[in-house]
Design a protein around this motif. Structure first.
Motif, PDB file in Angstrom:
ATOM      1  N   ARG A 145       0.821  -1.208   0.000  1.00  0.00           N
ATOM      2  CA  ARG A 145       0.000   0.000   0.000  1.00  0.00           C
ATOM      3  C   ARG A 145       0.859   1.264   0.000  1.00  0.00           C
ATOM      4  NH1 ARG A 145      -5.166   1.263   3.930  1.00  0.00           N
ATOM      5  NH2 ARG A 145      -5.713   3.273   3.000  1.00  0.00           N
ATOM      6  N   ASP A 146       2.010   1.236   0.710  1.00  0.00           N
ATOM      7  CA  ASP A 146       2.879   2.406   0.779  1.00  0.00           C
ATOM      8  C   ASP A 146       4.284   1.974   1.138  1.00  0.00           C
ATOM      9  OD1 ASP A 146       3.321   5.091   0.459  1.00  0.00           O
ATOM     10  OD2 ASP A 146       1.706   5.703   1.803  1.00  0.00           O
ATOM     11  N   VAL A 147       5.257   2.796   0.748  1.00  0.00           N
ATOM     12  CA  VAL A 147       6.670   2.535   1.038  1.00  0.00           C
ATOM     13  C   VAL A 147       7.304   3.845   1.495  1.00  0.00           C
ATOM     14  CG1 VAL A 147       8.895   1.757   0.131  1.00  0.00           C
ATOM     15  CG2 VAL A 147       6.767   0.699  -0.690  1.00  0.00           C
ATOM     16  N   PHE A 148       8.078   3.766   2.579  1.00  0.00           N
ATOM     17  CA  PHE A 148       8.756   4.947   3.117  1.00  0.00           C
ATOM     18  C   PHE A 148      10.248   4.652   3.260  1.00  0.00           C
ATOM     19  CE2 PHE A 148       4.438   4.857   4.815  1.00  0.00           C
ATOM     20  CZ  PHE A 148       3.962   6.105   4.443  1.00  0.00           C
ATOM     21  N   GLY A 149      11.073   5.703   3.037  1.00  0.00           N
ATOM     22  CA  GLY A 149      12.511   5.599   3.253  1.00  0.00           C
ATOM     23  C   GLY A 149      13.274   5.187   2.016  1.00  0.00           C
ATOM     24  N   MET A 150      14.569   5.289   2.099  1.00  0.00           N
ATOM     25  CA  MET A 150      15.513   4.872   1.072  1.00  0.00           C
ATOM     26  C   MET A 150      15.280   5.610  -0.247  1.00  0.00           C
ATOM     27  SD  MET A 150      17.239   2.571   2.809  1.00  0.00           S
ATOM     28  CE  MET A 150      18.136   1.536   1.666  1.00  0.00           C
ATOM     29  N   HIS A 151      14.714   6.842  -0.165  1.00  0.00           N
ATOM     30  CA  HIS A 151      14.511   7.697  -1.341  1.00  0.00           C
ATOM     31  C   HIS A 151      13.661   6.993  -2.414  1.00  0.00           C
ATOM     32  CE1 HIS A 151      17.558  10.559   0.146  1.00  0.00           C
ATOM     33  NE2 HIS A 151      18.199   9.476   0.569  1.00  0.00           N
ATOM     34  N   VAL A 152      12.692   6.234  -1.973  1.00  0.00           N
ATOM     35  CA  VAL A 152      11.851   5.464  -2.896  1.00  0.00           C
ATOM     36  C   VAL A 152      10.726   6.337  -3.440  1.00  0.00           C
ATOM     37  CG1 VAL A 152      10.219   3.553  -3.056  1.00  0.00           C
ATOM     38  CG2 VAL A 152      12.399   3.228  -1.875  1.00  0.00           C
ATOM     39  N   GLN A 153      10.539   6.275  -4.750  1.00  0.00           N
ATOM     40  CA  GLN A 153       9.418   6.928  -5.433  1.00  0.00           C
ATOM     41  C   GLN A 153       8.385   5.866  -5.820  1.00  0.00           C
ATOM     42  OE1 GLN A 153       9.527  10.431  -5.906  1.00  0.00           O
ATOM     43  NE2 GLN A 153      11.321  10.176  -4.583  1.00  0.00           N
ATOM     44  N   LEU A 154       7.097   6.219  -5.695  1.00  0.00           N
ATOM     45  CA  LEU A 154       6.031   5.263  -5.958  1.00  0.00           C
ATOM     46  C   LEU A 154       5.096   5.773  -7.043  1.00  0.00           C
ATOM     47  CD1 LEU A 154       5.007   4.283  -2.301  1.00  0.00           C
ATOM     48  CD2 LEU A 154       6.612   3.106  -3.810  1.00  0.00           C
ATOM     49  N   ARG A 155       4.660   4.834  -7.845  1.00  0.00           N
ATOM     50  CA  ARG A 155       3.590   5.113  -8.798  1.00  0.00           C
ATOM     51  C   ARG A 155       2.338   4.371  -8.323  1.00  0.00           C
ATOM     52  NH1 ARG A 155       3.801   4.141 -15.368  1.00  0.00           N
ATOM     53  NH2 ARG A 155       2.149   5.642 -15.901  1.00  0.00           N
ATOM     54  N   LYS A 156       1.249   5.127  -8.113  1.00  0.00           N
ATOM     55  CA  LYS A 156       0.037   4.544  -7.550  1.00  0.00           C
ATOM     56  C   LYS A 156      -1.145   4.705  -8.494  1.00  0.00           C
ATOM     57  CE  LYS A 156       1.287   5.304  -2.685  1.00  0.00           C
ATOM     58  NZ  LYS A 156       0.829   5.888  -1.400  1.00  0.00           N
ATOM     59  N   THR A 157      -2.045   3.739  -8.402  1.00  0.00           N
ATOM     60  CA  THR A 157      -3.288   3.771  -9.172  1.00  0.00           C
ATOM     61  C   THR A 157      -4.456   3.621  -8.211  1.00  0.00           C
ATOM     62  OG1 THR A 157      -2.229   2.793 -11.121  1.00  0.00           O
ATOM     63  CG2 THR A 157      -4.634   2.657 -10.984  1.00  0.00           C
ATOM     64  N   PRO A 158      -5.383   4.586  -8.186  1.00  0.00           N
ATOM     65  CA  PRO A 158      -6.542   4.443  -7.303  1.00  0.00           C
ATOM     66  C   PRO A 158      -7.507   3.388  -7.845  1.00  0.00           C
ATOM     67  CG  PRO A 158      -6.740   6.454  -8.603  1.00  0.00           C
ATOM     68  CD  PRO A 158      -5.395   5.870  -8.925  1.00  0.00           C
ATOM     69  N   VAL A 159      -7.958   2.504  -6.968  1.00  0.00           N
ATOM     70  CA  VAL A 159      -8.849   1.412  -7.368  1.00  0.00           C
ATOM     71  C   VAL A 159      -9.981   1.308  -6.354  1.00  0.00           C
ATOM     72  CG1 VAL A 159      -9.056  -1.084  -7.702  1.00  0.00           C
ATOM     73  CG2 VAL A 159      -7.031   0.126  -8.530  1.00  0.00           C
ATOM     74  N   GLU A 160     -11.207   1.212  -6.881  1.00  0.00           N
ATOM     75  CA  GLU A 160     -12.363   0.917  -6.028  1.00  0.00           C
ATOM     76  C   GLU A 160     -12.697  -0.554  -6.188  1.00  0.00           C
ATOM     77  OE1 GLU A 160     -17.067   2.159  -5.623  1.00  0.00           O
ATOM     78  OE2 GLU A 160     -15.646   3.565  -6.508  1.00  0.00           O
ATOM     79  N   TYR A 161     -12.894  -1.253  -5.078  1.00  0.00           N
ATOM     80  CA  TYR A 161     -13.108  -2.696  -5.152  1.00  0.00           C
ATOM     81  C   TYR A 161     -14.201  -3.121  -4.175  1.00  0.00           C
ATOM     82  CZ  TYR A 161     -10.388  -3.000  -0.807  1.00  0.00           C
ATOM     83  OH  TYR A 161      -9.937  -2.854   0.478  1.00  0.00           O
ATOM     84  N   ALA A 162     -14.695  -4.334  -4.388  1.00  0.00           N
ATOM     85  CA  ALA A 162     -15.728  -4.894  -3.515  1.00  0.00           C
ATOM     86  C   ALA A 162     -15.059  -5.420  -2.251  1.00  0.00           C
ATOM     87  CB  ALA A 162     -16.484  -6.004  -4.230  1.00  0.00           C
ATOM     88  N   ALA A 163     -15.113  -4.613  -1.195  1.00  0.00           N
ATOM     89  CA  ALA A 163     -14.405  -4.957   0.033  1.00  0.00           C
ATOM     90  C   ALA A 163     -15.175  -5.947   0.897  1.00  0.00           C
ATOM     91  CB  ALA A 163     -14.110  -3.687   0.835  1.00  0.00           C
TER      92      ALA A 163
END
Length: 518
Positions: A145-163
């Motif tokens: 879901r998320d990554v922190f530290g080590m100068h990491v860049q993230l590409r995210k896609t918003p998704v709606e799902y049947a929870a």
């Protein structure tokens, strides 16, 4: 700074089984003493119904009922006779792999039905029915879901799902006594009956799903007067229903849906107040398969890199379901029948069915294409007063627009003829128009490739081709800023800010300033 990865479990729906089972139907029937000898067979039909099913972790077991109906005339009589029999089969199918709480869809249909008279007192029916079996199951998939530290860049896609999904099954019985009225002759024998379910309404109230609708009953019966005259008559009536189905924990945040199917319709003619058979006792059994879905949103990490350190990532491809959307459309198709030498004097009844249905989702136009065969049966009378059955199968292809994007969606729907009309021309040509009702659910889904694991080598830094804080880059039209940032080991935000970009995809080619971040 150490690398910190936040993970989350989301439900993923998988198709466990999509198969077809065939069941032969064979009946040898000897007429009872009170029925006349067979002189001429008019027609034969087999109507299959799934009356019950049970699910296990590795097997589906179901009961299939075949309603057999044969129409014939006796010697020297124009009175239509009807033979009705039922056959029940128990079938099972193994699942390729065990699954908890599977969702099962069973759709029976008639493959063929033939009948012949072995003797004046004996009928032989041979036919087959098939059952489409589709089983799906849910499993939990871990995603990043998320990554922190080590100068990491993230590409995210918003998704709606049947929870959250809730399911419930409930059978209900409808009873009604219906009088024919003074304009209708008394009933001698019921020849054919069918139930059409009108569009239902669903609402959610405090852990309960409320389902409302109407059952329209149509039946055809024979009559005979004391003078020997006889004929056929139609009758129809409507029974409203309202049912409360308990579904724990559902509230206004859920979206409810009910798939209502007819299990049986028993019609029993009885004597009314004046002693004539002008009263019908009707009992209908319905099965309601109810679902309620609650959606949630998540940001899927689809790509990652570090601006300072080498990275290795693992990906997983997921088919993520969203909340189903109801589908309801009325479509028109037609057929033309040429009786030939025998022109009917009158038509008693028109009955239409659809076979070989193929439903295709057209993503380029966001439409649904439905094709198949319209099967028309007209019960008529010739100039000598003898009943006759005229049949015609004609291919059709119709389209309907979808309010929901059909790309990567699954359609779980049925097509049923409702209002069918005919026109008999002077030359005997019969023009038929049928209204087809498409009803069910469109289940949107999307396939995403997202990160399942990420490793950053913090011991070794990336080697750059020079010591600089800014570089020039010539971007091409439609190039994605993320790809540029990943190639240059910088951030998307820094590139967009430096070049006053408002869109993460380049609209025009040109030179870009690429700031180097750490």
């Amino acid at each position: 700074m150490d690398l910190k990865i936040n993970r989350e479990m989301i439900p993923v729906t998988e198709t466990i089984l999509d198969d077809m089972q065939e069941q032969s139907v064979e009946l040898d029937y000897v007429l009872p003493d009170y029925d006349p000898d067979i002189f001429r067979i008019i027609g034969c039909e087999i109507q299959p119904t799934i009356i019950n099913y049970t699910t296990g972790t590795d097997r589906i077991t179901y009961e299939l009922r075949a309603d057999i109906r044969v129409l014939y005339c006796g010697s020297g009589s124009t009175l239509l006779q009807c033979v009705s029999q039922q056959m029940t089969f128990s079938r099972s199918i193994e699942l390729p792999r065990p699954t908890d709480s599977p969702t099962v869809h069973l759709r029976p249909k008639t493959t063929y039905a033939n009948c012949r008279a072995v003797s004046p007192r004996r009928l032989e029916v041979r036919g087959a029915v098939s059952v489409q079996i589709r089983v799906t199951g849910d499993r939990k998939q871990e995603i990043i879901r998320d990554v922190f530290g080590m100068h990491v860049q993230l590409r995210k896609t918003p998704v709606e799902y049947a929870a959250q999904k809730r399911c419930a099954m409930k059978n209900m019985i409808l009873n009604e006594d219906v009088e024919l009225g003074t304009s209708k002759p008394p009933i001698r024998n019921i020849v054919r009956s069918e139930v059409r379910l009108d569009h239902q309404e669903q609402s959610i109230l405090a852990g309960k799903l409320i389902v409302k609708g109407e059952a329209e009953v149509h039946f055809l019966y024979t009559w005979q007067q004391e003078d020997g005259s006889n004929g056929l008559e139609q009758m129809q009536f409507t029974i409203p229903y309202s049912q409360i189905v308990d579904m724990e924990q559902i509230d206004d945040s859920y979206r409810g849906n009910a798939d209502v199917q007819v299990i049986r319709c028993d019609l029993k003619p009885t004597a009314g107040k004046n002693g004539a058979m002008d009263l019908v006792q009707c009992e209908i059994e319905l099965r309601m398969r109810c679902t309620a879905v609650k959606t949630a949103a998540v940001q899927l990490v689809t790509d990652a890199f570090s601006t300072l350190y080498p990275c290795e990532q693992s990906t997983v491809s997921l088919q993520i379901d969203m909340a189903p959307e109801p589908v309801h459309a009325n479509l028109m198709c037609s057929a033309t029948l040429h009786p030939g030498d025998t022109i009917p004097e009158c038509i008693y009844d028109l009955h239409c069915q659809v076979r070989n249905i193929n439903m295709q989702l057209l993503s380029d136009t966001n439409r649904i294409r439905i094709s198949g065969m319209l099967c028309c049966s007209l019960l008529a009378r010739d100039t000598e007063g003898m009943p006759m059955l005229l049949e015609k199968e004609e291919a059709f292809e119709v389209y309907t627009d979808s309010d929901t994007p059909v790309d990567n969606a699954t359609l779980q729907a049925q097509v049923e003829p409702t209002d069918c009309t005919y026109h008999l021309a002077s030359d005997g040509t019969i023009s038929i128009k049928a209204n087809l009702l498409l009803h069910g659910s469109l289940c949107p889904s999307a396939r995403h490739t997202c990160l399942s694991d990420l490793t950053v080598d913090g011991e070794n830094k990336l080697v750059r081709d020079g010591d600089y804080a800014l570089k020039l880059y010539y971007g091409v039209e439609h190039e994605n800023v993320w790809d540029i940032a990943k190639r240059c080991h910088t951030s998307v935000g820094a590139i967009m800010e430096e070049n006053d970009l408002t869109d993460e995809q380049l609209t025009t080619p040109g030179m870009l300033f690429i700031p180097i971040v750490h």
